[in-house]
Design a protein around this motif. Structure first.
Motif, PDB file in Angstrom:
ATOM      1  N   PHE A   1      45.244  33.018  33.903  1.00 35.05           N
ATOM      2  CA  PHE A   1      45.467  33.502  35.407  1.00 35.05           C
ATOM      3  C   PHE A   1      45.945  34.952  35.590  1.00 35.05           C
ATOM      4  O   PHE A   1      46.737  35.461  34.371  1.00 35.05           O
ATOM      5  N   PRO A   2      45.644  35.934  36.256  1.00 29.67           N
ATOM      6  CA  PRO A   2      45.060  35.703  37.334  1.00 29.67           C
ATOM      7  C   PRO A   2      43.426  36.018  37.059  1.00 29.67           C
ATOM      8  O   PRO A   2      42.703  36.259  38.361  1.00 29.67           O
TER       9      PRO A   2
ATOM     10  N   PRO B   1      47.898  33.228  41.460  1.00 30.49           N
ATOM     11  CA  PRO B   1      46.681  32.806  41.710  1.00 30.49           C
ATOM     12  C   PRO B   1      45.186  33.439  40.957  1.00 30.49           C
ATOM     13  O   PRO B   1      45.801  34.414  40.366  1.00 30.49           O
ATOM     14  N   ARG B   2      44.140  33.331  41.309  1.00 26.91           N
ATOM     15  CA  ARG B   2      43.137  33.888  40.551  1.00 26.91           C
ATOM     16  C   ARG B   2      42.446  34.962  41.541  1.00 26.91           C
ATOM     17  O   ARG B   2      42.478  34.788  43.031  1.00 26.91           O
ATOM     18  N   TYR B   3      41.980  35.941  41.170  1.00 23.52           N
ATOM     19  CA  TYR B   3      41.013  37.022  41.786  1.00 23.52           C
ATOM     20  C   TYR B   3      39.832  36.645  41.913  1.00 23.52           C
ATOM     21  O   TYR B   3      39.375  35.478  41.473  1.00 23.52           O
ATOM     22  N   ARG B   4      39.098  37.100  42.684  1.00 26.24           N
ATOM     23  CA  ARG B   4      37.833  37.120  43.186  1.00 26.24           C
ATOM     24  C   ARG B   4      36.989  37.654  42.158  1.00 26.24           C
ATOM     25  O   ARG B   4      37.222  38.694  41.769  1.00 26.24           O
ATOM     26  N   ILE B   5      35.905  37.362  42.003  1.00 26.22           N
ATOM     27  CA  ILE B   5      35.083  37.894  41.021  1.00 26.22           C
ATOM     28  C   ILE B   5      34.874  39.363  41.107  1.00 26.22           C
ATOM     29  O   ILE B   5      35.004  40.115  40.064  1.00 26.22           O
ATOM     30  N   ASP B   6      34.450  39.623  42.373  1.00 23.23           N
ATOM     31  CA  ASP B   6      33.786  41.119  42.510  1.00 23.23           C
ATOM     32  C   ASP B   6      35.444  41.849  42.687  1.00 23.23           C
ATOM     33  O   ASP B   6      34.909  43.254  41.958  1.00 23.23           O
ATOM     34  N   GLN B   7      36.405  41.475  42.839  1.00 23.03           N
ATOM     35  CA  GLN B   7      37.478  42.212  42.578  1.00 23.03           C
ATOM     36  C   GLN B   7      37.787  42.451  41.228  1.00 23.03           C
ATOM     37  O   GLN B   7      38.323  43.551  40.788  1.00 23.03           O
TER      38      GLN B   7
ATOM     39  N   ARG C   1      29.266  34.141  36.021  1.00 26.31           N
ATOM     40  CA  ARG C   1      30.604  35.021  36.281  1.00 26.31           C
ATOM     41  C   ARG C   1      31.080  35.500  34.699  1.00 26.31           C
ATOM     42  O   ARG C   1      31.546  36.731  34.845  1.00 26.31           O
TER      43      ARG C   1
END
Lengths: 408, 153, 354
Positions: C226-227, C319-325, C162
């Motif tokens: 974050f995020p 919160p955190r983003y998703r990796i692909d986003q 990642r």
């Protein structure tokens, strides 16, 4: 996964070979049981790149054999056992069991007891949903909403402590009624807490529900269509978030719900965001129900005449003085007539189902219960498949799955 | 049990409404599948619980079903009961083909009662640990350890 | 030996202060090691305290209760020092041990090339400072990937993968952002950039807000705030590349993002916030240690602290983003923003507005 006798045959294989991986690009991840995002379970995930191919939830790490335990104990002793399984939501487990037992015994609680059951059940529903929302926060990485939700359970727990004397495991509901009456001044204090809760829900909206990152993470993720939700037997708020208008409080009425005016919110999207909104809406409805209960609660005894008549004079005097039910000896020697009964209760996470069989003995012959989290297991096997690895906590958290509850 | 009954699409349920019991008895496996198919068509769309009762020399396997969509049926916890003779591995047909929600419930019944559901896609242990060797803990003849744990070494 | 001693003797006190002390000061004290360490202690404490205040908690409290638990981080450091350092059985031992050290080294290295005062030019050649800083900042994540690879753990591996994806997708926005400022200031010398801002009286963040915003985003991403705390996402990949590390090596992994944050923030205040702007040292003062290095440095440091405090506060909000986003944002919107920033700079330069 494999039977013990198979172990020698597979001893030389690596785990990947055991898992039947086809190519190098496949990866099997063992999430849990000692993983910060797994809870008390092991989630075996087969992945192709970042896409989840198959999920096998290995549950049972916190299996407490509640059914076997209860089948070897007096009827009344099952109450603490079922409570300990559903810690954020103990009243509803308690209530479901007691309803099934009352049906076996053929006794009916008094109206005031019915309202008190509804009151505590709804307070518990709010704490259960706050628990779910808070854990969803930590799953997605927002420690703030986690801390907030857990802190905001406190006033509600304090409320229920005023009624029952305990914070988590109340053992408040007994066959025939409840154990304590409302203390003086409870309505005013409850109203303060409800107003605080409403104000806090607005704060949650700002920092969590309408947070752009949360919406990006949850919208369109883990979609459960209406037909899938029915087919897989998903239950509770997760079912209603998929657009199924089913609530046990409506469909199989119990306690004081038939007399109360409340809505069953539903969402049609069925994604993680809908499940989050569903819980927020249900908290609002619970607040509404609590207000009605406090307004309409009838006067009278909190224990049915059947049980009251079995108390000894000291216990009766105690009841008249303190409005507190001390256990008559009958509770320890209950022998329901041979027969069977079922009960369904809408707990915070969904429908608790009870099936009790008595053969006239003082212990249940068959004690069967199914908890909502157990029914929500298809979230792992079906909903997560085809999603990204990073969506696993998003879906897990949105389903509000609680391993101890599922393992029983 | 009272003799009240209720008929749904030609299937007669023995009922005891005060106790929430709506029961239909299946005579054998084929009858069970036929009943289940007809009940599914009548509107019972999900399975709430699968369990068994140890009746001594026989086992009664029970499927509790209910409905999410049909308002008339959703108030019932209907149960289908199939009584089979008890042996080490009792074989009954699975109803996962009809109600997919019975999947985990039948797995649990398998490990607790030793009821093998024929045709179940994934007949494995669920809750018990892998190294558990006892046979069918929820049966009444399962030996219980009476010694309190404090006495154990 | 005598010759060396006599050479040392011949160095007068004045030349010692002028020529030998400043580089030592620069590397050892500020912005180098000692201040980095103090900053680390303070920043980790501040982050926990600010997040705790938002979250209705106390945060660190019981170590030095009177001062609000400010030395909690020191206590943590002591705890880390006495923990057992475990090397997993399947780990590539050499890489496993060297990676944190290299990580630390490359995390600290950019600090040398960020001028925090006009006196800097007297110590180090500052002509190409921006050109050197950029690759040094970009190179650290490679050792993060090495960490994950050496650990022989699937979660570490996924986490470092990642990190690799994110590094690649946010390099170009970073370079474009800095490039636009280089175009604007007409120099790769950061000191010239600061004098440009002071001369016009406009900080870079006003001149080219797009580049400043982009730089902030890349800063959040690279330091794993974050995020964009994706490669260490706790609920997904345990601790990402640092999963298997324990003791002081884990401490390094934990503190590295703060060191990166520090160098990024210094760079941000030099490039976008006017550097040492309220203090404009005269030519004479600029050649002195106090007027040319310490006072301007203090200003830059305070600005950097404010930037850091803002970024660590984001933990309490997002919160955190998703990796692909996150990758999509990096390759898509961020790159377009980068081109827009470059175009804006070019337009400003060509139109002669600045």
């Amino acid at each position: 996964m494999s039977a013990p006798q198979d172990r020698t045959a597979t001893a030389n294989l690596t785990y990947d070979e055991l898992a039947g991986l086809k190519a190098d690009r496949e990866l099997v991840l063992l999430i849990g049981p000692a993983h910060p995002g797994s809870g008390h379970m092991k989630i075996k995930v087969w992945m192709d790149g970042d896409i989840i191919q198959r999920v096998d939830p290995d549950i049972g790490f916190v299996h407490r054999t509640t059914e076997k335990l209860s089948e070897n104990r007096l009827y009344i002793k099952a109450i603490p056992i079922v409570e300990r399984v559903m810690l954020p939501d103990t009243i509803n487990a308690n209530l479901a069991y007691v309803i099934a037992l009352e049906r076996l015994l053929g006794i009916e609680p008094t109206p005031r007891a019915q309202y008190l059951r509804t009151l505590t059940s709804e307070i518990n529903r709010i704490t259960s949903h706050l628990y779910g929302i808070g854990l969803y926060g930590i799953f997605l990485g927002s420690s703030t909403v986690y801390m907030w939700a857990f802190a905001d359970r406190e006033p509600l727990i304090d409320l229920i402590e005023e009624i029952s004397g305990a914070r988590i495991t109340y053992s408040y509901i007994i066959p025939g009624g409840v154990r304590w009456d409302l203390p003086a001044g409870f309505k005013e204090r409850a109203e303060t807490v409800l107003q605080y809760m409403e104000a806090r829900l607005k704060d949650y909206g700002k920092i969590w529900v309408r947070n752009p990152v949360v919406m990006d993470r949850t919208e369109g993720v883990g979609v459960v269509s209406k037909s899938d939700a029915i087919r897989l037997g998903i239950t509770g708020p997760n079912l209603r978030a998929s657009g199924v208008d089913y609530d046990t409080r409506r469909a199989k009425p119990y306690a004081a719900y038939p007399n109360l005016d409340f809505e069953v919110p539903t969402f049609s999207e069925g994604d993680c965001y809908a499940r989050l909104l569903q819980r927020v809406e249900e908290i609002e409805q619970s607040i509404r129900i609590i207000r009605q209960v406090l307004k309409d609660i009838p006067d009278g005894r909190i224990i049915s005449d059947d049980i009251y008549s079995k108390m000894n004079p000291l216990q009766k005097r105690m009841y008249e003085m303190k409005h507190r039910v001390m256990f008559p000896a009958y509770m320890a020697s209950m022998r329901p007539a041979a027969g069977r009964s079922t009960a369904s209760v809408e707990a915070g996470r969904g429908e608790i189902f009870f099936y009790l069989v008595s053969n006239g003995d003082k212990v249940p012959f068959r004690f069967r219960w199914v908890t909502p989290s157990f029914l929500n297991l298809p979230f792992f096997t079906h909903v997560m498949v085809g999603q990204h690895l990073a969506d696993l906590p998003a879906i897990y958290g949105s389903s509000d799955y609680f391993p101890p509850e599922a393992d029983r | 049990m009272t003799a009240a009954s209720r008929v749904i699409t030609g299937i007669t349920f023995t009922t005891d409404e005060a106790k929430g019991i709506f029961e239909v008895e299946a005579s054998d496996g084929a009858h069970l599948l036929d009943l289940a198919t007809r009940l599914k068509a009548a509107g019972f769309d999900h399975c709430l619980s699968v369990t068994a009762e140890d009746l001594g020399d026989r086992l009664a396997v029970l499927w509790h079903i209910s409905s999410y969509t049909n308002r008339e049926l959703s108030g019932m916890n209907a149960q289908i009961r199939l009584v089979v003779s008890k042996s080490d591995n009792v074989e009954v047909p699975t109803l996962t083909g009809i109600w997919e929600s019975a999947n985990f419930l039948e797995r649990e019944t398998y490990e607790m009662f030793g009821v093998v559901f024929k045709g179940h896609p994934d007949m494995r242990r669920l809750l018990l640990p892998d190294d558990f060797t006892g046979k069918w803990p929820m049966r009444k003849d399962f030996p219980l350890k009476k010694t309190p744990w404090r006495v154990q070494k | 030996m005598i010759q060396i001693l006599s050479l040392l003797m011949s160095v007068s006190l004045v030349s010692f202060i002028e020529y030998i002390l400043p580089p030592i000061l620069y590397i050892i004290v500020f912005p180098g090691l000692i201040v980095v360490l103090l900053m680390l202690f303070f920043m980790i404490w501040l982050e926990r305290k600010v997040a705790a205040k938002t979250q209705l908690r106390f945060g660190p409290l019981y170590v030095s209760k009177r001062f609000g638990g400010v030395i909690q981080t020191v206590a943590d450091l002591i705890r880390f020092s006495f923990q057992e350092f475990i090397i997993p059985a399947g780990a590539d031992v050499f890489a496993y041990i060297q990676a944190p050290g290299l990580l630390m080294a490359f995390g600290l290295l950019p600090l040398i090339f960020i001028p925090v005062g006009p006196y800097y030019a007297n110590i180090f050649p500052a002509n190409y400072s921006l050109l050197i800083v950029v690759p040094l900042i970009i190179i650290t994540p490679i050792y993060v990937i090495l960490l994950g690879w050496a650990s022989d753990n699937k979660f570490s591996f996924v986490g470092s993968m990642r990190e690799a994806f994110l590094v690649i997708s946010y390099e170009i926005p970073l370079i474009l952002s800095i490039l636009s400022m280089i175009l604007l200031y007409g120099s790769v010398n950061a000191i010239n950039g600061v004098s440009f801002q002071i001369g016009r009286g406009i900080p870079g963040i006003v001149l080219n807000p797009i580049a400043a915003f982009l730089f902030l985003v890349v800063m959040i991403r690279t330091t794993g705030r974050f995020p964009f705390e994706i490669s260490e996402a706790e609920s997904e990949v345990v601790m990402g590349p640092y999963t298997e590390y324990s003791a002081l090596f884990f401490g390094i992994g934990m503190s590295l993002p703060y060191i990166e944050l520090y160098s990024f923030s210094l760079l941000f205040s030099v490039l976008f916030l006017g550097g040492w702007w309220p203090i404009v040292p005269s030519a004479a003062a600029a050649s002195g240690v106090v007027g040319g290095l310490l006072l301007p440095g203090l200003v830059v440091f305070i600005k950097a602290l404010i930037v850091m405090a803002f970024l660590v506060f984001l933990r309490a909000v997002y919160p955190r983003y998703r990796i692909d986003q996150a990758i999509t944002v990096g390759w898509d919107q961020a790159v377009y923003l980068g081109f827009a920033a470059v175009a804006l700079s070019m337009a400003l330069v060509w139109s002669g507005l600045v």
